[in-house]
Structure formats: C-alpha cells, structure tokens
Design an enzyme around this catalytic site. Structure first.
Site, PDB file in Angstrom:
ATOM      1  N   LYS A  39       0.846  -1.205   0.000  1.00 49.96           N
ATOM      2  CA  LYS A  39       0.000   0.000   0.000  1.00 49.96           C
ATOM      3  C   LYS A  39       0.879   1.252   0.000  1.00 49.96           C
ATOM      4  O   LYS A  39       2.080   1.167   0.285  1.00 49.96           O
ATOM      5  CB  LYS A  39      -0.917  -0.021   1.228  1.00 49.96           C
ATOM      6  CG  LYS A  39      -0.167   0.015   2.544  1.00 49.96           C
ATOM      7  CD  LYS A  39      -1.103  -0.200   3.730  1.00 49.96           C
ATOM      8  CE  LYS A  39      -0.281  -0.279   5.011  1.00 49.96           C
ATOM      9  NZ  LYS A  39      -1.098  -0.645   6.172  1.00 49.96           N
ATOM     10  N   TYR A 257      16.754  28.718  11.060  1.00 52.31           N
ATOM     11  CA  TYR A 257      15.548  29.432  11.479  1.00 52.31           C
ATOM     12  C   TYR A 257      15.341  29.343  12.984  1.00 52.31           C
ATOM     13  O   TYR A 257      15.486  28.266  13.565  1.00 52.31           O
ATOM     14  CB  TYR A 257      14.310  28.843  10.782  1.00 52.31           C
ATOM     15  CG  TYR A 257      14.218  29.176   9.326  1.00 52.31           C
ATOM     16  CD1 TYR A 257      14.113  30.498   8.887  1.00 52.31           C
ATOM     17  CD2 TYR A 257      14.228  28.169   8.369  1.00 52.31           C
ATOM     18  CE1 TYR A 257      14.025  30.794   7.539  1.00 52.31           C
ATOM     19  CE2 TYR A 257      14.133  28.457   7.005  1.00 52.31           C
ATOM     20  CZ  TYR A 257      14.033  29.781   6.608  1.00 52.31           C
ATOM     21  OH  TYR A 257      13.943  30.066   5.282  1.00 52.31           O
TER      22      TYR A 257
HETATM   23  C1  LIG Z   1      -0.359  -1.775   6.684  1.00 50.11           C
HETATM   24  C2  LIG Z   1      -0.996  -3.001   7.118  1.00 50.11           C
HETATM   25  C3  LIG Z   1      -0.226  -4.144   7.408  1.00 50.11           C
HETATM   26  C4  LIG Z   1       1.276  -4.146   7.433  1.00 50.11           C
HETATM   27  O1  LIG Z   1       1.716  -3.724   8.700  1.00 50.11           O
HETATM   28  P1  LIG Z   1       3.270  -3.597   9.051  1.00 50.11           P
HETATM   29  O2  LIG Z   1       3.288  -3.089  10.439  1.00 50.11           O
HETATM   30  O3  LIG Z   1       3.836  -2.606   8.078  1.00 50.11           O
HETATM   31  O4  LIG Z   1       3.857  -4.948   8.894  1.00 50.11           O
HETATM   32  C5  LIG Z   1      -0.909  -5.313   7.714  1.00 50.11           C
HETATM   33  N1  LIG Z   1      -2.258  -5.347   7.754  1.00 50.11           N
HETATM   34  C6  LIG Z   1      -3.006  -4.263   7.500  1.00 50.11           C
HETATM   35  C7  LIG Z   1      -4.486  -4.356   7.579  1.00 50.11           C
HETATM   36  C8  LIG Z   1      -2.410  -3.058   7.190  1.00 50.11           C
HETATM   37  O5  LIG Z   1      -3.173  -1.978   6.944  1.00 50.11           O
END
Ligand SMILES: *Cc1c(COP(=O)(O)O)cnc(C)c1O
Length: 360
Positions: A39, A257
């Site tokens: 994702k 800054y």
């Molecule tokens: C993003 C996600 C994962 C992966 O989690 P990690 O901590 O990056 O291993 C697994 N399951 C779902 C539903 C997620 O949204």
C-alpha cells in the site's frame, strides 16, 4: 548538474526481507503464505518497482488503492491481490469482480451489496473482525448475521477471516486479541490471516494461514527496542545527498531558522541539500543522527524546506561535495525516526516526488 539528493532503492533487499518474513511464518506453519503489503506506493518505494522485484517469489500483494491493484493486473501479475481497506462503492466492487481482486469486508451493508449486485465473477472476501483495535471490522454481536450472509451469498467464492493487531509491537502484545478472535469465530472453518510484521516476528500463534508483513519488507523494524539489523533486515531505501556549503560558526553563533542551535565551541557546520520538502522530517531536532563521509554525526538547528545543517567539526575531511546519508545504508531510518518523534513508515511514505529514485 542536478541537485545531489537521491533515494536509492535496493530491490533485492526487499526480496530478501520478504523471504525472511516468509521463513519466519513457515517456522510456525510450513504452509503459511505471505502477502507483500505494498500500500501507499509500497511504503514510498514504488509499487511497480517492488512488485517487479517480487514477481517470482511473492504469494500475493496486499494494497489499499484500487488503481494500483488494477495496474498490477494490467501489468500481468496473476497472484492474488487483496484490498486491505475494502471497496468504497458499487463501482469498486464491480472492478474487484472484473479484475479478480480479493476485498476486505468490514460492514454488513458491504455484504448486502455483494449479495445484491450483478457481478461478472464471484469474488473472494476477507471478513475483517474487530477484536479490540476498534478501527474497522465486525463486532461479536454481528458475527451471526455475517456467517448467515456468507452461507447464502451467491457472489462470494472464497472467504478468509482477518483481523489486525493494535499492539503487536507493545507491552499488551497479541494474545488478548487472538483470544477474542477465537471467541468470535468459534467453530467457523475458514482460513485465517492475522499477523503484521510485528506479530509474525513475535507470535507463532498469530501466523495462521496467511501473514501480512509490510514495514519489514522495506528493512525497518516494527519495534522500538529491536533494531532492523538485529532482526536480519536489510534497508531498502537509502536517502543520500551532498554537502553544498560549510560554515565556521563561532561559539555563541546560531544556526538556521529560529536560531534554535547555539554553538558552544567553534563549530564547523555543513549544509546538506535535503529538507522537509524532500520528505525529511521537519521535527528532527538538533542531535538527529546523520552520516557524513561514512561517519556518524548529528544535525544542528531546524530543518529548512530545502536544507539542513550538521556538525562536522570532528570530520575534517567533510567538505563541499562530500556524501551524506540521511537514512538507509549505515544510518538506520528507525534511529532518525525516533529523533524526529515519528516512525520509519511515515518517513518512507513522505519521500517527496522531487527526489529522484535510482534502483540498485
Ligand atoms: C499496513 C498493514 C499491514 C502491514 O503492517 P506492518 O506493520 O507494516 O507490517 C498489515 N495489515 C493491515 C491491515 C495493514 O493496513
């Protein structure tokens, strides 16, 4: 000459990390399969780049964005593809059926819509159970209606039960949610998918039929108290740049800054071509670790939009053009994240479009 900043993406590291995740899962269940969670443009590493790198070894891709899922299909990926957040409307559902996408389902009205829609093909669903995270999913009181729907829903081909852990990386762990899950699914005979990276690394019981590693594929640790290196993970993204100026700041002089850093001694300060508009966290305070000429030092002052400063008093060879690693090889992203009050996930996802990517 282009600005010297670049993100190197090591695709073979992602492949090795995936295989390590799968090995961990298979220690608990030799038939376990692993979604590669891709994702958010593969956590900022590039969806198609990562997918191509995993083409030969991956069991399936779990993503969130329908558009990306379709792109994978159109590029010829025949593996299962899972939409972690499910479909948002009927058009999405029709697309799931057309492209053979597995969708998560977390509300009763979604099951009803699947049942009443005319779909080209049956679809596979991941029923998401809320076992205590209280974000998405069916609650215990709904399970009877869920199973009743599944039993007669003519548009559903295959059903898997899924849940997500809220504290797999924390003190409360996973067992309380697994117990809740068992209570909610008592006697139901479906494949099960629970574990994220943190769970699959700590709990054999969480492994079940499928696991969903995300962050570990990219070589960062899901834990605050265990480094990626300790876990055998290889960093996949190295954010590099160069020094574009060096300033001698006398004791009492301030940098950047707000003048938040005040030199206590005569300090050699290097200005690096990387700022928050490149995705470097602006909240990284003075003292954030950074690698200059292969040596660790720390940032000083506030991060600007396009630049940041670091102390090179003790790195005399550092000069204009010297290499800097912001995170990645030799400088764990997790350490930078801690100093910036964030997590590596957020830093990877925030890598800006203007940073050129080189695959290696
Ligand atoms: C993003 C996600 C994962 C992966 O989690 P990690 O901590 O990056 O291993 C697994 N399951 C779902 C539903 C997620 O949204």
């Amino acid at each position: 000459m282009p600005r010297p900043i670049v993100a190197r993406i090591n695709v073979s590291a992602i492949r090795k990390n995936y295989l390590l995740a799968k090995k961990h899962a298979q220690l608990a269940n030799e038939n376990a399969r692993a979604w590669a969670v891709v994702k958010a443009d593969a956590y900022g590493h590039g969806l198609m780049r990562v997918a191509n790198g995993l083409r030969e070894c991956v069991d399936g891709f779990a993503t969130l964005e329908l558009e990306g899922a379709i792109r994978l299909r159109e590029a010829g990926f025949a593996q299962p593809i899972l939409l972690l957040e499910g479909f948002f409307d009927k058009d999405d559902l029709v697309a799931c059926a057309e492209y053979g996408l597995t969708t998560s389902v977390h509300r009763l009205d979604q099951l009803a819509l699947i049942g009443s829609s005319r779909l080209k093909n049956k679809i596979s669903v991941y029923l998401k159970l809320n076992t205590g995270m209280n974000r998405l999913g069916f609650v215990a009181e709904e399970m009877e209606r869920v199973f009743a729907n599944i039993a007669c829903n003519a548009n559903i081909e295959r059903t898997t039960l899924m849940m997500h852990f809220a504290e797999a990386d924390g003190a409360r762990g996973v067992d309380w949610q697994i117990a809740k899950f068992k209570e909610m699914t008592d006697g139901a005979d479906f494949p099960v998918c629970m574990a994220n990276s943190a769970a699959l690394l700590t709990s054999a019981e969480s492994v079940c039929d499928w696991v969903r590693p995300g962050i570990m594929l990219y070589g960062a640790s899901p834990f605050v108290d265990r480094s990626a290196e300790e876990l055998g993970l290889i960093p996949a993204m190295t954010l590099e740049s160069k020094i574009l100026s060096v300033q001698m700041v006398p004791a009492g002089g301030r940098v950047g800054y707000g003048g938040t850093f005040c030199a206590e001694r005569t300090t050699r300060v290097a200005i690096v071509a990387c700022g928050y508009a490149d995705g470097y966290p602006r909240h990284a305070a003075t003292g954030t670790p950074i690698l200059v000429c292969g040596k660790r030092t720390t940032t000083v002052g506030r991060v600007s939009m396009d630049m940041l400063a670091c102390d090179v008093t003790d790195i005399p060879e550092a000069d204009v053009g010297s290499p800097v690693v912001l995170w990645g090889d030799g400088m764990p992203a997790d350490e930078v994240a801690v100093a910036a009050g964030t997590i590596s996930y957020e830093m990877f996802c925030a890598l800006a479009k203007r940073v050129p990517i080189i695959e290696c």
